[in-house]
Write a protein that holds these residues in place. Sequence first.
Motif, PDB file in Angstrom:
ATOM      1  N   PHE A   1     -22.909 -27.894 -25.142  1.00 55.39           N
ATOM      2  CA  PHE A   1     -23.782 -29.066 -25.196  1.00 55.39           C
ATOM      3  C   PHE A   1     -23.058 -30.339 -25.631  1.00 55.39           C
ATOM      4  N   ASP A   2     -21.745 -30.317 -25.730  1.00 55.09           N
ATOM      5  CA  ASP A   2     -21.023 -31.489 -26.226  1.00 55.09           C
ATOM      6  C   ASP A   2     -21.325 -32.751 -25.418  1.00 55.09           C
ATOM      7  N   PHE A   3     -21.367 -32.626 -24.102  1.00 50.32           N
ATOM      8  CA  PHE A   3     -21.587 -33.806 -23.263  1.00 50.32           C
ATOM      9  C   PHE A   3     -23.006 -34.337 -23.432  1.00 50.32           C
ATOM     10  N   LEU A   4     -23.982 -33.446 -23.451  1.00 47.97           N
ATOM     11  CA  LEU A   4     -25.370 -33.854 -23.643  1.00 47.97           C
ATOM     12  C   LEU A   4     -25.567 -34.448 -25.027  1.00 47.97           C
ATOM     13  N   ALA A   5     -25.024 -33.807 -26.054  1.00 49.66           N
ATOM     14  CA  ALA A   5     -25.185 -34.288 -27.426  1.00 49.66           C
ATOM     15  C   ALA A   5     -24.582 -35.673 -27.600  1.00 49.66           C
ATOM     16  N   ALA A   6     -23.416 -35.886 -27.013  1.00 47.78           N
ATOM     17  CA  ALA A   6     -22.774 -37.195 -27.116  1.00 47.78           C
ATOM     18  C   ALA A   6     -23.627 -38.280 -26.462  1.00 47.78           C
ATOM     19  N   ALA A   7     -24.333 -37.904 -25.390  1.00 46.05           N
ATOM     20  CA  ALA A   7     -25.174 -38.873 -24.683  1.00 46.05           C
ATOM     21  C   ALA A   7     -26.479 -39.161 -25.419  1.00 46.05           C
ATOM     22  N   LEU A   8     -26.876 -38.276 -26.323  1.00 50.86           N
ATOM     23  CA  LEU A   8     -28.123 -38.454 -27.065  1.00 50.86           C
ATOM     24  C   LEU A   8     -27.901 -39.013 -28.470  1.00 50.86           C
ATOM     25  N   ALA A   9     -26.670 -38.938 -28.963  1.00 47.58           N
ATOM     26  CA  ALA A   9     -26.400 -39.203 -30.378  1.00 47.58           C
ATOM     27  C   ALA A   9     -26.688 -40.639 -30.800  1.00 47.58           C
ATOM     28  N   ASP A  10     -26.773 -41.572 -29.857  1.00 48.49           N
ATOM     29  CA  ASP A  10     -27.077 -42.959 -30.234  1.00 48.49           C
ATOM     30  C   ASP A  10     -28.550 -43.147 -30.557  1.00 48.49           C
TER      31      ASP A  10
ATOM     32  N   ILE B   1     -27.895 -35.021 -17.305  1.00 47.07           N
ATOM     33  CA  ILE B   1     -28.098 -35.585 -18.644  1.00 47.07           C
ATOM     34  C   ILE B   1     -29.204 -36.629 -18.622  1.00 47.07           C
ATOM     35  N   ARG B   2     -29.232 -37.442 -17.578  1.00 45.66           N
ATOM     36  CA  ARG B   2     -30.244 -38.505 -17.479  1.00 45.66           C
ATOM     37  C   ARG B   2     -31.653 -37.921 -17.472  1.00 45.66           C
ATOM     38  N   VAL B   3     -31.848 -36.833 -16.735  1.00 44.82           N
ATOM     39  CA  VAL B   3     -33.174 -36.208 -16.660  1.00 44.82           C
ATOM     40  C   VAL B   3     -33.632 -35.733 -18.043  1.00 44.82           C
ATOM     41  N   VAL B   4     -32.733 -35.071 -18.774  1.00 40.79           N
ATOM     42  CA  VAL B   4     -33.081 -34.566 -20.103  1.00 40.79           C
ATOM     43  C   VAL B   4     -33.314 -35.711 -21.075  1.00 40.79           C
ATOM     44  N   ARG B   5     -32.434 -36.691 -21.052  1.00 36.64           N
ATOM     45  CA  ARG B   5     -32.541 -37.833 -21.976  1.00 36.64           C
ATOM     46  C   ARG B   5     -33.853 -38.573 -21.751  1.00 36.64           C
ATOM     47  N   ASP B   6     -34.187 -38.823 -20.497  1.00 35.30           N
ATOM     48  CA  ASP B   6     -35.431 -39.565 -20.206  1.00 35.30           C
ATOM     49  C   ASP B   6     -36.658 -38.811 -20.705  1.00 35.30           C
ATOM     50  N   PHE B   7     -36.636 -37.480 -20.580  1.00 36.74           N
ATOM     51  CA  PHE B   7     -37.771 -36.668 -21.032  1.00 36.74           C
ATOM     52  C   PHE B   7     -37.873 -36.684 -22.546  1.00 36.74           C
ATOM     53  N   LEU B   8     -36.758 -36.572 -23.240  1.00 34.23           N
ATOM     54  CA  LEU B   8     -36.778 -36.461 -24.703  1.00 34.23           C
ATOM     55  C   LEU B   8     -37.058 -37.797 -25.396  1.00 34.23           C
ATOM     56  N   LEU B   9     -36.710 -38.898 -24.765  1.00 34.85           N
ATOM     57  CA  LEU B   9     -36.855 -40.185 -25.417  1.00 34.85           C
ATOM     58  C   LEU B   9     -38.224 -40.848 -25.190  1.00 34.85           C
ATOM     59  N   ARG B  10     -39.132 -40.123 -24.617  1.00 35.40           N
ATOM     60  CA  ARG B  10     -40.486 -40.670 -24.438  1.00 35.40           C
ATOM     61  C   ARG B  10     -41.242 -40.636 -25.758  1.00 35.40           C
TER      62      ARG B  10
END
Length: 311
Positions: A44-53, A302-311
């Motif tokens: 999950f390193d790539f996904l986590a790095a994209a969400l960490a901000d 990553i974009r699909v997951v990020r968009d879902f989680l940041l709602r």
Amino acid sequence: MRQEYFRSLGNGSFHRIAYTDWGDVASPHVVLCVHGLARNSRDFDFLAAALADRCRVACMDVAGRGESEWLDNKSHYTFSTYQNDAAAMLARATAPPPAKWFGRRPCEVKLDWVGTSMGGLIGMFLAAKRGSPIRRLVLNDVGALIPWSALFRMKGYITRGRSFKSVDEVEAYVRNVCAPFGPLTDAQWRHLAQHTARQNGDGADSSPHSSHYALRYDPAIGENLHGHIDPEFPIGPDMMRGIDLWNVWSKVECPVLVLRGAESEVLLKKTVDEMKERKPDVEVVEFPGVGHAPALMSADQIRVVRDFLLR
């Protein structure tokens, strides 16, 4: 990224659970990521790095994998143990931060779960519990029915005593076994290889004079993979076709995003269709050219997951 550990109690003894921790420890939004059967948190390193901000991201090594401890009693590699460990991880991730951060985090923490394959099943079990703290659930290529054929095939990937002479050999192995992950860059394959095995092995296999690489999991993790053995797997009307979790699925009330590799043999399209029929609000995204399971490393995934989680 911070490498962290805690002691979890299960079946009469404590064992060490490891996790990587990303982002602001005082963030009011926590995402817990849990990997597949023979994988580990570094997937999950790539996904986590994209969400960490925007979030705190904790990626747990399930018992017997990665940096987590191998269990002495191999019969305890069960979903009951995994849920207990995950509940302890949830409590740890949502606990008040150290004193220097007091006042920054609201009382209520948004807690989301991203689970690949086995990690998705653990998340679904927890989300189905009464009073579950999981706000949003991402199921990565796993659902309410797992065909027996797919389960036995995954079990067959678990090797006992296999070693490699170099990271290059590890990478060749990973590219073959994980080919269903879909197209990855050379750097991404290398990343998986570097974290799939460790030099000099693990536990009893390690020796200061050896220079081999051993896979980062206890070979015994597959011994209790049969659905009729694990007490967490209910006996449902579809049990002849596979692990029947429709009763568990019916109890999940939080918003769910289901990711599917278009070529997956683990999450069949007809299973997804029935999951959506039973829960029309479930969101489904399918990735072409991918099997089991989407690696969650590419920008589009990553974009699909990020968009879902940041709602």
